[in-house]
Design an enzyme around this catalytic site. Structure first.
Site, PDB file in Angstrom:
ATOM      1  N   GLU A 123     -31.656  -7.590 -17.974  1.00 20.77           N
ATOM      2  CA  GLU A 123     -30.543  -7.152 -17.696  1.00 20.77           C
ATOM      3  C   GLU A 123     -30.723  -5.578 -17.623  1.00 20.77           C
ATOM      4  OE1 GLU A 123     -26.056  -6.666 -19.480  1.00 20.77           O
ATOM      5  OE2 GLU A 123     -27.637  -6.991 -20.905  1.00 20.77           O
ATOM      6  N   GLU A 132     -32.064  -0.329 -20.753  1.00 15.43           N
ATOM      7  CA  GLU A 132     -30.912   0.619 -21.136  1.00 15.43           C
ATOM      8  C   GLU A 132     -31.584   2.128 -21.153  1.00 15.43           C
ATOM      9  OE1 GLU A 132     -27.430   0.849 -21.293  1.00 15.43           O
ATOM     10  OE2 GLU A 132     -27.784   2.823 -21.573  1.00 15.43           O
ATOM     11  N   ASP A 185     -22.299   1.055 -13.899  1.00 15.90           N
ATOM     12  CA  ASP A 185     -21.260   2.361 -13.561  1.00 15.90           C
ATOM     13  C   ASP A 185     -20.896   2.342 -12.120  1.00 15.90           C
ATOM     14  OD1 ASP A 185     -21.783   3.064 -16.139  1.00 15.90           O
ATOM     15  OD2 ASP A 185     -23.540   4.251 -15.772  1.00 15.90           O
ATOM     16  N   LYS A 241     -17.388   7.900  -6.192  1.00 17.31           N
ATOM     17  CA  LYS A 241     -17.184   8.905  -4.974  1.00 17.31           C
ATOM     18  C   LYS A 241     -18.740   8.666  -4.224  1.00 17.31           C
ATOM     19  CE  LYS A 241     -15.513  12.797  -7.862  1.00 17.31           C
ATOM     20  NZ  LYS A 241     -15.956  13.816  -8.822  1.00 17.31           N
ATOM     21  N   GLU A 298     -19.561  -6.400 -23.659  1.00 15.65           N
ATOM     22  CA  GLU A 298     -18.823  -5.655 -24.639  1.00 15.65           C
ATOM     23  C   GLU A 298     -17.546  -5.000 -23.331  1.00 15.65           C
ATOM     24  OE1 GLU A 298     -21.994  -5.415 -25.207  1.00 15.65           O
ATOM     25  OE2 GLU A 298     -22.133  -5.416 -27.212  1.00 15.65           O
ATOM     26  N   TYR A 299     -17.846  -4.555 -22.146  1.00 15.48           N
ATOM     27  CA  TYR A 299     -17.026  -4.249 -21.388  1.00 15.48           C
ATOM     28  C   TYR A 299     -16.300  -5.097 -20.656  1.00 15.48           C
ATOM     29  CZ  TYR A 299     -18.285   0.811 -20.646  1.00 15.48           C
ATOM     30  OH  TYR A 299     -18.645   1.914 -20.845  1.00 15.48           O
ATOM     31  N   GLU A 300     -16.864  -6.357 -20.535  1.00 24.01           N
ATOM     32  CA  GLU A 300     -16.022  -7.620 -19.976  1.00 24.01           C
ATOM     33  C   GLU A 300     -14.893  -8.101 -20.967  1.00 24.01           C
ATOM     34  OE1 GLU A 300     -18.648 -10.866 -19.105  1.00 24.01           O
ATOM     35  OE2 GLU A 300     -17.086 -12.255 -18.514  1.00 24.01           O
TER      36      GLU A 300
HETATM   37  N1  SAM Z   1     -23.645  -4.012 -19.536  1.00 22.01           N
HETATM   38  C1  SAM Z   1     -22.946  -3.412 -20.552  1.00 22.01           C
HETATM   39  C2  SAM Z   1     -21.488  -4.270 -20.596  1.00 22.01           C
HETATM   40  O1  SAM Z   1     -21.255  -4.713 -19.644  1.00 22.01           O
HETATM   41  O2  SAM Z   1     -21.006  -4.066 -21.780  1.00 22.01           O
HETATM   42  C3  SAM Z   1     -22.628  -1.783 -20.600  1.00 22.01           C
HETATM   43  C4  SAM Z   1     -22.154  -1.319 -19.156  1.00 22.01           C
HETATM   44  S1  SAM Z   1     -21.712   0.245 -19.161  1.00 22.01           S
HETATM   45  C5  SAM Z   1     -20.534   0.751 -18.066  1.00 22.01           C
HETATM   46  C6  SAM Z   1     -23.308   0.698 -18.111  1.00 22.01           C
HETATM   47  C7  SAM Z   1     -24.655   0.981 -18.853  1.00 22.01           C
HETATM   48  O3  SAM Z   1     -25.716   1.093 -17.829  1.00 22.01           O
HETATM   49  C8  SAM Z   1     -24.524   2.297 -19.829  1.00 22.01           C
HETATM   50  O4  SAM Z   1     -25.033   1.913 -21.135  1.00 22.01           O
HETATM   51  C9  SAM Z   1     -25.776   3.103 -19.073  1.00 22.01           C
HETATM   52  O5  SAM Z   1     -26.235   3.824 -19.853  1.00 22.01           O
HETATM   53  C10 SAM Z   1     -26.490   2.135 -18.379  1.00 22.01           C
HETATM   54  N2  SAM Z   1     -27.427   2.517 -17.136  1.00 22.01           N
HETATM   55  C11 SAM Z   1     -26.724   3.252 -15.985  1.00 22.01           C
HETATM   56  N3  SAM Z   1     -27.592   3.674 -15.350  1.00 22.01           N
HETATM   57  C12 SAM Z   1     -28.787   3.146 -15.658  1.00 22.01           C
HETATM   58  C13 SAM Z   1     -30.178   3.312 -15.112  1.00 22.01           C
HETATM   59  N4  SAM Z   1     -30.439   3.889 -14.045  1.00 22.01           N
HETATM   60  N5  SAM Z   1     -31.210   2.441 -15.892  1.00 22.01           N
HETATM   61  C14 SAM Z   1     -30.761   1.936 -17.210  1.00 22.01           C
HETATM   62  N6  SAM Z   1     -29.539   1.741 -17.604  1.00 22.01           N
HETATM   63  C15 SAM Z   1     -28.527   2.469 -16.839  1.00 22.01           C
END
Ligand code: SAM
Length: 212
Positions: free
Chosen positions: A44, A69, A118, A122, A192-194
């Site tokens: 993941e 992560e 994320d 933009k 968590e976000y879901e």
């Molecule tokens: N998947 C989790 C959830 O659904 O609860 C977290 C969602 S959060 C919006 C996005 C996560 O992706 C953040 O913790 C961020 O640090 C990580 N992330 C963003 N770009 C990344 C990258 N290039 N490589 C590894 N992790 C990344």
């Protein structure tokens, strides 16, 4: 995701080498040995606080999982889940997804999960989206032929963009749900976000796509 500065995080990550892979690039080509078996490996990307990856590992003991992560301050929460559950089939890696080719050989990863990535809304930030074509090429290089990505998000803009991106890359759309929680999909593990967004009334979008 909001990241608080946690100066003790690095020390804690270093003290659990059985769960946090310390030198991931040194394991390239040897992931089965790292887990001590030849089971499939699912990863993941952007695992956040780790609820999904630990839930999946618990639900599917015959599969190995790695949560990737970028944020040290966030991955420590995922570590806490794993310590609590004492799961042998899940590990974590504190790297940027851009480095995946240096960590996995072609075909070493059997499936990729992207959850609530994320959105980078933009246009000038499109290249940072984890479903941008350069990332799709990177994923293709570590998956076997016909490997799959399973993606879910609450963000309609990112979902539409990603379906276009998958399609333009020539991938097959195997499954698409515009409202996961009202669909007949079984065995969903919430992130968590879901939970946060669905509690606020947002729809969850989900798709499974496959390389040709
Ligand atoms: N998947 C989790 C959830 O659904 O609860 C977290 C969602 S959060 C919006 C996005 C996560 O992706 C953040 O913790 C961020 O640090 C990580 N992330 C963003 N770009 C990344 C990258 N290039 N490589 C590894 N992790 C990344």
């Amino acid at each position: 995701m909001r990241q608080r500065n946690k100066p003790w995080a690095r020390e804690k990550l270093a003290s659990y080498p059985q769960y946090i892979i310390q030198e991931p690039k040194e394991q390239k080509g040897q992931w089965q040995a790292c887990f001590g078996n030849n089971r499939p490996l699912h990863i993941e990307i952007g695992t956040g606080k780790g609820r999904f990856i630990t839930g999946m590992a618990k639900q599917n003991p015959e599969i190995n999982y790695i949560g990737i992560e970028l944020a040290e301050s966030v991955i420590v929460s995922a570590l806490d889940h794993i310590i609590e559950e004492e799961l042998p089939n899940v590990k974590l890696m504190n790297i940027d997804a851009a480095e995946l080719r240096e960590v996995f050989e072609k075909g070493e990863v059997d499936r990729i999960y992207l959850n609530f990535s994320d959105p980078w809304p933009k246009k000038r930030h499109a290249k940072r989206r984890l479903t941008y074509q350069t990332f799709l090429s990177l994923y293709e290089d570590i998956l076997p032929p016909h490997g799959e990505i399973h993606f879910k998000t609450d963000n309609q803009g990112l979902f539409e963009y990603s379906l276009m991106s998958f399609s333009q890359y020539g991938m097959i759309l195997k499954y698409v749900s515009l409202d996961l929680h009202q669909s007949d999909y079984e065995g969903n593990i919430m992130t968590e976000y879901e939970e946060k967004f669905s509690n606020k009334g947002s729809r969850i979008f989900r798709c499974e796509v496959q390389y040709r």
